[in-house]
Design an enzyme around this catalytic site. Sequence first.
Site, PDB file in Angstrom:
ATOM      1  N   CYS A   9       0.845  -1.199   0.000  1.00 53.59           N
ATOM      2  CA  CYS A   9       0.000   0.000   0.000  1.00 53.59           C
ATOM      3  C   CYS A   9       0.882   1.252   0.000  1.00 53.59           C
ATOM      4  CB  CYS A   9      -0.942   0.002   1.195  1.00 53.59           C
ATOM      5  SG  CYS A   9      -2.343  -1.132   1.021  1.00 53.59           S
ATOM      6  N   HIS A  48      -6.467  -3.091  -0.532  1.00 54.22           N
ATOM      7  CA  HIS A  48      -5.692  -3.964   0.355  1.00 54.22           C
ATOM      8  C   HIS A  48      -6.516  -5.154   0.801  1.00 54.22           C
ATOM      9  CE1 HIS A  48      -2.783  -5.107   3.439  1.00 54.22           C
ATOM     10  NE2 HIS A  48      -3.834  -5.356   4.187  1.00 54.22           N
ATOM     11  N   HIS A 101      -0.846 -10.305  -4.444  1.00 56.10           N
ATOM     12  CA  HIS A 101      -0.039  -9.916  -5.605  1.00 56.10           C
ATOM     13  C   HIS A 101       0.143 -11.086  -6.544  1.00 56.10           C
ATOM     14  CE1 HIS A 101       2.550 -11.059  -2.209  1.00 56.10           C
ATOM     15  NE2 HIS A 101       3.361 -11.606  -3.104  1.00 56.10           N
TER      16      HIS A 101
HETATM   17  P1  5GP Z   1       5.548 -13.313  -1.645  1.00 56.57           P
HETATM   18  O1  5GP Z   1       6.626 -14.208  -1.112  1.00 56.57           O
HETATM   19  O2  5GP Z   1       4.748 -12.683  -0.539  1.00 56.57           O
HETATM   20  O3  5GP Z   1       4.687 -13.968  -2.679  1.00 56.57           O
HETATM   21  O4  5GP Z   1       6.305 -12.197  -2.452  1.00 56.57           O
HETATM   22  C1  5GP Z   1       6.642 -10.936  -1.975  1.00 56.57           C
HETATM   23  C2  5GP Z   1       7.600 -10.355  -2.987  1.00 56.57           C
HETATM   24  O5  5GP Z   1       7.715  -8.982  -2.734  1.00 56.57           O
HETATM   25  C3  5GP Z   1       9.003 -10.956  -2.921  1.00 56.57           C
HETATM   26  O6  5GP Z   1       9.348 -11.509  -4.176  1.00 56.57           O
HETATM   27  C4  5GP Z   1       9.883  -9.755  -2.540  1.00 56.57           C
HETATM   28  O7  5GP Z   1      11.128  -9.762  -3.207  1.00 56.57           O
HETATM   29  C5  5GP Z   1       9.033  -8.573  -2.964  1.00 56.57           C
HETATM   30  N1  5GP Z   1       9.229  -7.374  -2.154  1.00 56.57           N
HETATM   31  C6  5GP Z   1       9.208  -7.296  -0.783  1.00 56.57           C
HETATM   32  N2  5GP Z   1       9.391  -6.027  -0.378  1.00 56.57           N
HETATM   33  C7  5GP Z   1       9.537  -5.289  -1.522  1.00 56.57           C
HETATM   34  C8  5GP Z   1       9.754  -3.889  -1.754  1.00 56.57           C
HETATM   35  O8  5GP Z   1       9.848  -3.062  -0.839  1.00 56.57           O
HETATM   36  N3  5GP Z   1       9.844  -3.488  -3.058  1.00 56.57           N
HETATM   37  C9  5GP Z   1       9.739  -4.372  -4.095  1.00 56.57           C
HETATM   38  N4  5GP Z   1       9.845  -3.859  -5.338  1.00 56.57           N
HETATM   39  N5  5GP Z   1       9.520  -5.678  -3.911  1.00 56.57           N
HETATM   40  C10 5GP Z   1       9.429  -6.139  -2.635  1.00 56.57           C
HETATM   41 ZN    ZN Z   2      -1.727  -3.345   1.207  1.00 54.12          ZN
END
Ligand code: 5GP
Ligand code: ZN
Length: 112
Positions: A9, A48, A101
């Site tokens: 967010c 969200h 996401h």
């Molecule tokens: P999940 O494991 O929840 O499916 O994926 C979260 C993703 O968000 C991960 O691939 C991680 O690298 C990415 N991520 C986490 N924090 C940030 C951030 O502050 N900026 C960006 N661009 N990606 C993020």
């Molecule tokens: Zn959010």
Amino acid sequence: MLSDNCIFCKIIKGEIPSAKVYEDEKMFVFKDIEPKAKVHLLAIAKDHFKLFSDMDDNRSETVKYMLTKIPQIAKDNGCENGYRLIVNQGEDAGQTVFHLHFHILGGENLPW
Ligand code: 5GP
Ligand code: ZN
């Protein structure tokens, strides 16, 4: 509705910088900070909700909108040869950010 204590967010609000590749009134797409492929984008809704399993009729409309837009966004960002679309749902999938996401992975031939 956005949340005050969610990284994604904050990215939507511009409070945390990101490499944005696409934005419209309903969704936001940016580069993953730790790319797992040559192209690794994250597509998020400007609403969200934590989990894929938090779906309801209203949210599924937003998700449908995103899924309709993603093919062109992927194509425009180096995935003209294909891509993998992933949702990590919950603990066993290793979900770390609790704002739904879609991962878009491509730009190269991906190992399974
Ligand atoms: P999940 O494991 O929840 O499916 O994926 C979260 C993703 O968000 C991960 O691939 C991680 O690298 C990415 N991520 C986490 N924090 C940030 C951030 O502050 N900026 C960006 N661009 N990606 C993020
Ligand atoms: Zn959010």
